[in-house]
Structures are given as structure tokens and as C-alpha cells.
Write a protein that holds these residues in place. Structure first.
Motif, PDB file in Angstrom:
ATOM      1  N   ILE A 128       0.511  -1.044  -0.216  1.00 32.26           N
ATOM      2  CA  ILE A 128      -0.002   0.283  -0.393  1.00 32.26           C
ATOM      3  C   ILE A 128       1.179   0.887  -0.391  1.00 32.26           C
ATOM      4  O   ILE A 128       0.501   1.920  -0.583  1.00 32.26           O
ATOM      5  N   GLU A 129       2.180   1.124   0.663  1.00 37.29           N
ATOM      6  CA  GLU A 129       3.163   2.238   0.855  1.00 37.29           C
ATOM      7  C   GLU A 129       3.313   2.534  -0.475  1.00 37.29           C
ATOM      8  O   GLU A 129       3.429   3.619  -0.641  1.00 37.29           O
ATOM      9  N   GLN A 130       4.361   1.528  -0.801  1.00 40.65           N
ATOM     10  CA  GLN A 130       4.412   1.489  -2.362  1.00 40.65           C
ATOM     11  C   GLN A 130       3.570   2.142  -3.263  1.00 40.65           C
ATOM     12  O   GLN A 130       4.209   2.931  -4.093  1.00 40.65           O
ATOM     13  N   ARG A 131       2.693   1.634  -3.390  1.00 33.09           N
ATOM     14  CA  ARG A 131       2.277   2.463  -4.648  1.00 33.09           C
ATOM     15  C   ARG A 131       0.865   3.358  -4.526  1.00 33.09           C
ATOM     16  O   ARG A 131       0.743   3.993  -5.586  1.00 33.09           O
ATOM     17  N   SER A 132       0.401   3.328  -3.211  1.00 34.49           N
ATOM     18  CA  SER A 132      -0.302   4.625  -3.122  1.00 34.49           C
ATOM     19  C   SER A 132       0.614   6.061  -2.632  1.00 34.49           C
ATOM     20  O   SER A 132       0.737   6.872  -3.202  1.00 34.49           O
ATOM     21  N   GLY A 133       1.718   5.895  -2.498  1.00 33.15           N
ATOM     22  CA  GLY A 133       3.253   6.898  -2.001  1.00 33.15           C
ATOM     23  C   GLY A 133       2.648   7.502  -0.286  1.00 33.15           C
ATOM     24  O   GLY A 133       2.804   9.042  -0.425  1.00 33.15           O
ATOM     25  N   TRP A 134       1.555   6.646   0.138  1.00 29.46           N
ATOM     26  CA  TRP A 134       1.412   8.007   1.554  1.00 29.46           C
ATOM     27  C   TRP A 134       2.152   6.499   2.463  1.00 29.46           C
ATOM     28  O   TRP A 134       2.507   5.354   2.697  1.00 29.46           O
ATOM     29  N   ARG A 135       2.538   6.894   3.738  1.00 24.50           N
ATOM     30  CA  ARG A 135       2.520   6.165   4.616  1.00 24.50           C
ATOM     31  C   ARG A 135       2.254   5.652   5.207  1.00 24.50           C
ATOM     32  O   ARG A 135       0.797   6.451   5.617  1.00 24.50           O
ATOM     33  N   GLY A 136       2.432   4.200   6.254  1.00 28.09           N
ATOM     34  CA  GLY A 136       1.279   4.595   7.051  1.00 28.09           C
ATOM     35  C   GLY A 136       1.011   4.725   8.595  1.00 28.09           C
ATOM     36  O   GLY A 136       2.399   4.964   8.653  1.00 28.09           O
TER      37      GLY A 136
END
Length: 484
Positions: free
Chosen positions: A211-219
Motif C-alpha cells: 500500500i505504501e509503495q503503490r499509493s505513495g502514502w505512509r502507513g
């Protein structure tokens, strides 16, 4: 200090509970906290100290923040009262009824008032924790939006997106939201939370990184299943997976689910009693044998009364009473139990009048200003506290036998001559342990739970403690400081 907004990949992903938990966690750190939801749609509402009504979830979040609820915490509340219409409540007061099409056209005009309420809360706190509604991925609703990105961009509030792993597809839900929303909206999202995880969170490490890699958002964390959330007041939907049968040694209380049922959280204190099986009866199902039938509140009394008859529940209720078993009506349910309900001004729909169930010798006229007030008093020899929130006056012979008395001397509700049928306008009637125990004693059972407020407070502390262990709370505080 700032503000932070939680939005979701869809409805029922747990935003309300997470906002409540964060409010308590931040308050436990010594911060002055205010909850905020720009727009809510719910028929479960609470009366504020400043004489208005807001969504039940925001009242619970205020408790979590250890502050009194105010109308600014939920400036726009939609209360569905028909398939295509809702009552519009702005800053706690009714402003009219809107058809769905008119709402989509006119909501943008409310953004100014929404932001004004937010700014007042912001000026009075260290941090405002904001809850979105539905999902920003509903891009068909983006025009004129005031609930999600429309508000976030107008107020400059950073967003964390919440996904529900329990329903499956959480990777696609989070990454997919990033893919479909406008780039300027996506820029408001700074991270995500994965909610409702069952089992070992380490099993989701690869998915979390994806999710972090594909969205660019941090968890900001993986939140485990919060079992204590069951002790918080219900808000948006009745959970139908209630016990449906009779249980040996347990008192059965049945409540039919009407289309416009409201304030069904009145029954939550009973649901949490270990000696009680609360049966929420869905449409198409007869009311089962029960020790008590409760007709809950309604946003459209006359329409829900017709639905009760269409389901054959009126026959079930009458048979129940003939067997010498009690019936209780709360607010709209109380109105249904009378001989007649009149709506001369067309408040709920076409003007007119209908016969009630005839189990109480009272009549209700739906007219006048909406009653919104907190109340305290005594019923069945025990104290109660709650609030009134209704339109209409109810009068008749059975009101000479009120179910209780307010501290100002007024009587509340009515009781039939045989004592089997009662009605009350008090929401939250079962909240105090002594009052709940008095009702259960009439059914041959003993109450064992604490005051409902104490149960809620304990649950909020437990949820906050869990979030402190599994969520980067410090990181969320840092993010909140970037708010405009």
C-alpha cells in the motif's frame, strides 16, 4: 496545535470509533481536543447543552475528548425521513426538509457555515479531530462536497485514509481511492490506517508495504479488532446479527426494525446486560415470544406505523399484550401506541391523520416547534437522566398515569389502565443502572451492569490504550500541525 481528518475508503470502516479513540488518546496526553464532523446522516442524535441536536457519534466523541457536546461539532445533520427526503438540521436546529436532488444542488452553500463551526472549535482547542462521511472515492458526489475533500481543501486539514481489512480487499480499496480521486484531493491525503485486523498484524507486513509503495502514502498503523467498540452507542445502522431466539435464563426484549427507526441506541444499555437477549426484529420476521416488546423512536411516525401494520407486527404486539406481557413505546414508538396520530401541517408528509395501535388512551398531534431538551427525573422509584427530542404533543386519559416525573414536576409519558402498556418521550431512559434495574425487576430479572456512561468511558479508555500501542499517535500529532 492543529487538526487532523480521518476519511474512509467506504462507509462503516470504523471512522467514528477511531476518531473517538484518538480524541481520548490525545486528551490523555493533556491536550484540549474537539471532535468535528462537517456533515452527518443519521437518525440517532443527541441533544447538546446549547439546545441543539448533533449526530450520536459526535456526542460520543465529545465524551471521549472530555468536553460537553456542542452544535459546532456537527454543523450539518441529515435525518432521513423518507426514501428520497431528509430533515436538514444546521447548527442544531431544523432548517427544513430536502429531497435528495435538492440536497446535492444546495449543499455547497452550507460550506461557509461548516467552516465557521470548525474555526470556532479550532480556536478553542489544541487539536480538532475531524471525521469524514462515506468516502472520497465516491467521485460522483464530489461536486459541492462538504463532507470529505470539499471540507478538507477549504479548511486546509491533512487527511489520513482508513481502510477496513475485515471486509476484504483493503489493498485495492486504499490504492484504488488514490487512483480515482482528483490529484488535488489526493494531495490532501498524507497517510493511511488499516482497521479491524484480526490475528497477528505481522501477517500483513507485505500488504502494508505494498500500500505504501503503490499509493505513495505512509502507513500510521494496523489497528486490531476493537472488541470494546461494542460498548459504544450505536449510530448509523442497526446490526441485525442480534440474538433471534429465546435463551434459557435470559430475559428476551424484542424491538422491530422499522425503515425510519431512530435513536435505537436507547436500547444499548439493555443489550449490554448479561441477563438480557435483545432481539432486533428485521422486516419479514414475526416478533418472537418475548418478555417485553419495545417500539423505538421514529423519524417518520406515521410511515413507520403503516410499516408495522404491513408487517403484521401490530397483530404480534396485540397478542403479546393479551398474554399479559408488557409493551413500551419510546418517543415515536410511544406515539404509535396511542389511538390516533395527526399531522395537520404535513410535517412528515401529506397532511392528515391515522389510527394508532390503540393500546394507550392518548392522541398525538404533530405540530409546533421541536422539543430539544435535557431532562432528569424519577420513574419506577429510580432516577433517570436523558433528553427529549420530538415534534408533537401527546394527550389523553392515560397521561394521568405518567411513567415518571421530571424534576420540574411535569409528568412524562403514559400508562394503560392495566399497567401493561407504557410510553415515554425520554431518550436514554435506561442509562442509569438503578433505572435499568427497576425495569428489569418488572420482568423478573436483576440488572447487573454499571451506569451506561461509565461503561462508555471504560470502553473509550481501552480503545485509546489499544491505539497507543498499534498506531503512530505521535506521528499523527505531528501531521496535525501542518493544518492551515
Amino acid at each position: 496545535m492543529g487538526a487532523l481528518m480521518l476519511q474512509g475508503t467506504g462507509s462503516d470502516v470504523g471512522k467514528s470509533v477511531l476518531v473517538a479513540g484518538l480524541c481520548r488518546a490525545f486528551a490523555n496526553r493533556g491536550l484540549t481536543v474537539r471532535p468535528f464532523k462537517p456533515q452527518n446522516m443519521s437518525n440517532n442524535a443527541a441533544v447538546t447543552a446549547d439546545g441543539g441536536e448533533i449526530g450520536r457519534a459526535q456526542a460520543t466523541q465529545a465524551i471521549a475528548a472530555r468536553v460537553a457536546p456542542s452544535v459546532d461539532m456537527n454543523p450539518v445533520l441529515l435525518k432521513p425521513q423518507g426514501d428520497r427526503s431528509s430533515q436538514l438540521v444546521v447548527r442544531g436546529q431544523v432548517r427544513g426538509t430536502l429531497a435528495a436532488a435538492r440536497w446535492r444542488e444546495g449543499r455547497e452553500g452550507l460550506l461557509v457555515e461548516v467552516v465557521e463551526s470548525y474555526r470556532r472549535l479550532r480556536a478553542d482547542s489544541d487539536i480538532v479531530v475531524v471525521e469524514g462521511a462515506g468516502s472520497p472515492a465516491e467521485i460522483n458526489l464530489r461536486g459541492g462536497d462538504i463532507a470529505n475533500m470539499g471540507f478538507a481543501r477549504a479548511a486546509g486539514v491533512p487527511v489520513v485514509l482508513v481502510g477496513d481489512i475485515d471486509r476484504g480487499g483493503v489493498i485495492a480499496a486504499l490504492v484504488g481511492t488514490r487512483a480515482v480521486i482528483d490529484p488535488a484531493d489526493a494531495a490532501m491525503i498524507h497517510g493511511f490506517l488499516v482497521n479491524k485486523f484480526r490475528g497477528d498484524p505481522a501477517l500483513f507486513d507485505d500488504g502494508y508495504r505494498a500500500i505504501e509503495q503503490r499509493s505513495g502514502w505512509r502507513g500510521y498503523g494496523v489497528v486490531p479488532w476493537l472488541a470494546d467498540a461494542v460498548r459504544l452507542p450505536s449510530e448509523d445502522a442497526v446490526i441485525l446479527e442480534r440474538p433471534r431466539g429465546r435463551y434459557d435464563g435470559r430475559i428476551t426484549i424484542a424491538c422491530p426494525i422499522t425503515p425510519r427507526i431512530s435513536n435505537f441506541d436507547d436500547l444499548d444499555p439493555l443489550r449490554l446486560e448479561p441477563g438480557v437477549a435483545l432481539v432486533m426484529v428485521p422486516p419479514g420476521t414475526p416478533i418472537p415470544p418475548a418478555d417485553l416488546i419495545v417500539l423505538a423512536g421514529s423519524k417518520a411516525t406515521i410511515a413507520d406505523l403503516a410499516f408495522v401494520r404491513a408487517q403484521g407486527w401490530d397483530i404480534d404486539i396485540t397478542a403479546h399484550r393479551r398474554q399479559g406481557r408488557p409493551v413500551l413505546g419510546l418517543c415515536g414508538g410511544y406515539q404509535m401506541l396511542g389511538r390516533r396520530v395527526a399531522d395537520p401541517d404535513g410535517i412528515e408528509g401529506p397532511a392528515g391523520a391515522v389510527d394508532g395501535l390503540g393500546l394507550l388512551d392518548v392522541e398525538t398531534v404533530l405540530a409546533g416547534a421541536k422539543t430539544l431538551t435535557r431532562v432528569t427525573g424519577t420513574a419506577l422509584g429510580a432516577r433517570f437522566e436523558g433528553y427529549e427530542m420530538h415534534v408533537g404533543d401527546t394527550a389523553g386519559a392515560d397521561t394521568r398515569r405518567p411513567i415518571g416525573r421530571f424534576d420540574d414536576g411535569r409528568g412524562d409519558g403514559a400508562t394503560s389502565a392495566d399497567g401493561l402498556v407504557t410510553g415515554s418521550y425520554v431518550h436514554g431512559l435506561f442509562g442509569l443502572a438503578a433505572q435499568r434495574a427497576a425495569w428489569l425487576a418488572r420482568l423478573g430479572a436483576a440488572g447487573s451492569g454499571p451506569d451506561h456512561a461509565a461503561s462508555i468511558d471504560t470502553a473509550l479508555d481501552a480503545i485509546a490504550e489499544t491505539l497507543e500501542r498499534h498506531v503512530d499517535v505521535a506521528g499523527l500529532l505531528t501531521l496535525s500541525q501542518t493544518a492551515a
